[in-house]
Design a protein around this motif. Sequence first.
Motif, PDB file in Angstrom:
ATOM      1  N   GLN A  81      -1.951   0.647   8.358  1.00  0.00           N
ATOM      2  CA  GLN A  81      -1.909   0.772   6.894  1.00  0.00           C
ATOM      3  C   GLN A  81      -1.233  -0.457   6.267  1.00  0.00           C
ATOM      4  O   GLN A  81      -1.757  -1.068   5.339  1.00  0.00           O
ATOM      5  CB  GLN A  81      -1.156   2.062   6.567  1.00  0.00           C
ATOM      6  CG  GLN A  81      -0.897   2.298   5.122  1.00  0.00           C
ATOM      7  CD  GLN A  81      -0.248   3.665   4.896  1.00  0.00           C
ATOM      8  OE1 GLN A  81      -0.636   4.655   5.502  1.00  0.00           O
ATOM      9  NE2 GLN A  81       0.741   3.713   4.031  1.00  0.00           N
TER      10      GLN A  81
ATOM     11  N   GLU B 130       0.811  -1.220   0.000  1.00  0.00           N
ATOM     12  CA  GLU B 130       0.000   0.000   0.000  1.00  0.00           C
ATOM     13  C   GLU B 130       0.840   1.262   0.000  1.00  0.00           C
ATOM     14  O   GLU B 130       0.307   2.348  -0.058  1.00  0.00           O
ATOM     15  CB  GLU B 130      -0.954  -0.024   1.200  1.00  0.00           C
ATOM     16  CG  GLU B 130      -0.413   0.509   2.520  1.00  0.00           C
ATOM     17  CD  GLU B 130       0.843  -0.171   3.038  1.00  0.00           C
ATOM     18  OE1 GLU B 130       1.090  -1.335   2.675  1.00  0.00           O
ATOM     19  OE2 GLU B 130       1.588   0.466   3.802  1.00  0.00           O
ATOM     20  N   SER B 131       2.161   1.123   0.085  1.00  0.00           N
ATOM     21  CA  SER B 131       3.009   2.321   0.124  1.00  0.00           C
ATOM     22  C   SER B 131       4.457   1.939  -0.144  1.00  0.00           C
ATOM     23  O   SER B 131       4.838   0.772  -0.031  1.00  0.00           O
ATOM     24  CB  SER B 131       2.937   2.982   1.508  1.00  0.00           C
ATOM     25  OG  SER B 131       3.596   2.153   2.455  1.00  0.00           O
TER      26      SER B 131
ATOM     27  N   SER C  61      -3.382  -3.565   6.791  1.00  0.00           N
ATOM     28  CA  SER C  61      -4.537  -3.598   5.892  1.00  0.00           C
ATOM     29  C   SER C  61      -4.135  -4.156   4.524  1.00  0.00           C
ATOM     30  O   SER C  61      -4.846  -4.971   3.934  1.00  0.00           O
ATOM     31  CB  SER C  61      -5.114  -2.186   5.757  1.00  0.00           C
ATOM     32  OG  SER C  61      -6.088  -2.159   4.751  1.00  0.00           O
TER      33      SER C  61
END
Lengths: 388, 295
Positions: free
Chosen positions: B108, A59-60, B111
């Motif tokens: 984050q 996600e990053s 997830s």
Amino acid sequence: MKLKDAMLLTGNHAAAYGAMLAQPKVMPIYPITPQTPVAEKLTEFQLQGLLDAEFITPESEHSAMAACISASLTGVRVFTATSSQGLMLMHELLHFASGARTPIVMVNANRTVASPWGFWADHTDSLSQRDTGWLQYYVENPQEALDTVLQAYKTAENPSVLLPAMISYEAFYVSHSLEVVEIPSQEAVDSYLPPFDPELRFDPEQGRSFGNVVSQELYYRHRKQLSQAMDKVFAIAKDADEKWKELTGRTYGLVERYKCENAQHIIIAMGTISGTARAAVDKMQSDGIPVGLMKIRLFRPFPVDKLRQELAGRDKVIILDRGSSPGTGGGSVLHQEVKSSLYGLKNAPEVYGYLAGVGGTNITPEKIEDLVKRSLKEKSTTKSIWGW
Amino acid sequence: MKHYEIAEEKVFLPGHGACPGCAMALALRYVLNIFGRNSVAVIPPSCMGPMMGAQPYSSMLIPIFHNSFESSASSAAGIKRALRARDRDDVNVLALAGDGGTYDIGLQALSSVAEHNEDIVYICMDNEGYMNTGTQKSSSTPRHAYTTSTPGGKESRKKNLVEIMAAHHVPYVATANIGYLDDFVTKIHKIKDMKGTRMIIVLIPCIDGWGFPGDAAATMSRLAVQTGVFPLYEVEDGTKYTINHGPEGLPVETYISRQRRYRHLTAEQVSEIQKEVDENWAKLEGMANLFSATM
Ligand SMILES: Cc1ncc(C[n+]2csc(CCOP(=O)(O)OP(=O)(O)O)c2C)c(N)n1
Ligand code: SF4
Ligand SMILES: [Mg+2]
């Protein structure tokens, strides 16, 4: 040696070919302009069966680097790519990667850092990671990008080094510009780059742990060893470049000298400005101005000894810097680095630092000629000058 | 008194640095000793740090990577993928993190790992605050609890991480604590035989951070369940609910009156907490009736 192919490739795709030929086993990558085509090309290679890697799409960038570190500790070759904001989001983990002695190879498409937003060629993103313990290469065209990815693996994975390496090239000028690129065969690359199979790795059969709390003395020792490993890089990277020449006929050096033999004055630059500077040097030499170019290809470790040796006895050194660091005597990182390298040198040249090309502004051969002529007339200042 | 024994492979050893009487040490013993030697684990900064010990020593016989605070899930996934690439997919990969590293800064990354259903086991040692840094609030700290960053009592409610994980449709998420060891041990065995992202949130009553005597961690664990504050349940594939142990009619006051972090509470605040617990329980029972695992 037999080349497999010559193709018209962008810098991004050339870097992806380099990565594919290294056959990494884990690739956590997060998209960002202008790097995204690197990730896309690698995914395509996997689909075509040219690669057999575990892809992670986290996600990053922060998580991408976290996975790179732990996968590398588990004893596999890893690759990732990023740019600008993504690189800066990784910052904490860039230190972590070198501290954990993981030879990750990462491509960074140099792009302006926000705010304000931009997508332009600028070295500030990677220059501001200079203290993170990563090797840093700066390259100027697609072929050099491909070649350097493989040289970087060979250097980083050397058991005396075991440090991560970053290859930076500028947004669009390199990332999206097409040039003919020679692609070595897989067999040729395999003969150059042995499989990564570190003796120490994260494995229940070994029972070794990494990174838990240390005393002050152990921490000191650890940092000292990291620094000593960095000190060995120059010789090992030089050897990797020479072996690459034996294989492909291409060599770059770690500091490239262009027409420096009888040059009283030397231009110093990194990345694509070097190409423009070559044209400027040609023109000025034909006009009788004795000026040459040195391109810094390996920025970390900084080639201090090499520069002292090359620059002693020259008249003037003119630095063109595409990155900026406010509050460092005018703002040029490269200027500061060169000046401190020359400190105390007998017959040291006068040093001129220009911020040129910051924000991706176009630096023409005429502009470079202008700055050189200006330096020939003026006394040098300790501060760098906004010279575009 | 009942003496509880299970078959265990010694992985977690004496000599760890947890506070004497800490429930986390007991929880860790069961997790590690059931998962056994063919495992590796990541731990972020948390009470797990002192629990592991300082270099060159370790209280655990398996390889541990002390990773960055927010990266437990992504670090564990990186290891699992690399093991797979090395043909060692049989190795269990565990993340052993605190609530701060899970509900807050690591959410984050977690997830993303849950969405990908990465093949890892995530144990959240939930002591309802940042204890390693001296008892600050996390988003797992319950309403009205004192921490050094909520000196007047925390205003917001505890985040429901089980529901967040269930919403990712992970194969398994459950709550557990050391007051119900047989239940805890059953859950550990269960996830050991499963694949994909599996999580157990273990309530760890914290002697220092909550303020109670050093011998009361097990009592506090049982009271948390008996008062309905922390029901023990499982959600499989995001939809199949099983309640293992629920409230036994004890008022929340029996639980909170034994903890220094609630010392400042007014009668009104106690009834607010009671109301919240009742609501949560009604909702959970409703879910369990609608989506029973045995249906
Ligand atoms: C990026 C980052 N921010 C802050 C910290 C400082 N820090 C270390 S542990 C911790 C709190 C840990 O809380 P939790 O995860 O609940 O674990 P516990 O100590 O309660 O077991 C904090 C804030 C850190 N190590 N890294
Ligand atoms: S601070 Fe609390 S959770 Fe941490 S070791 Fe001590 S009792 Fe256990
Ligand atoms: Mg905590």
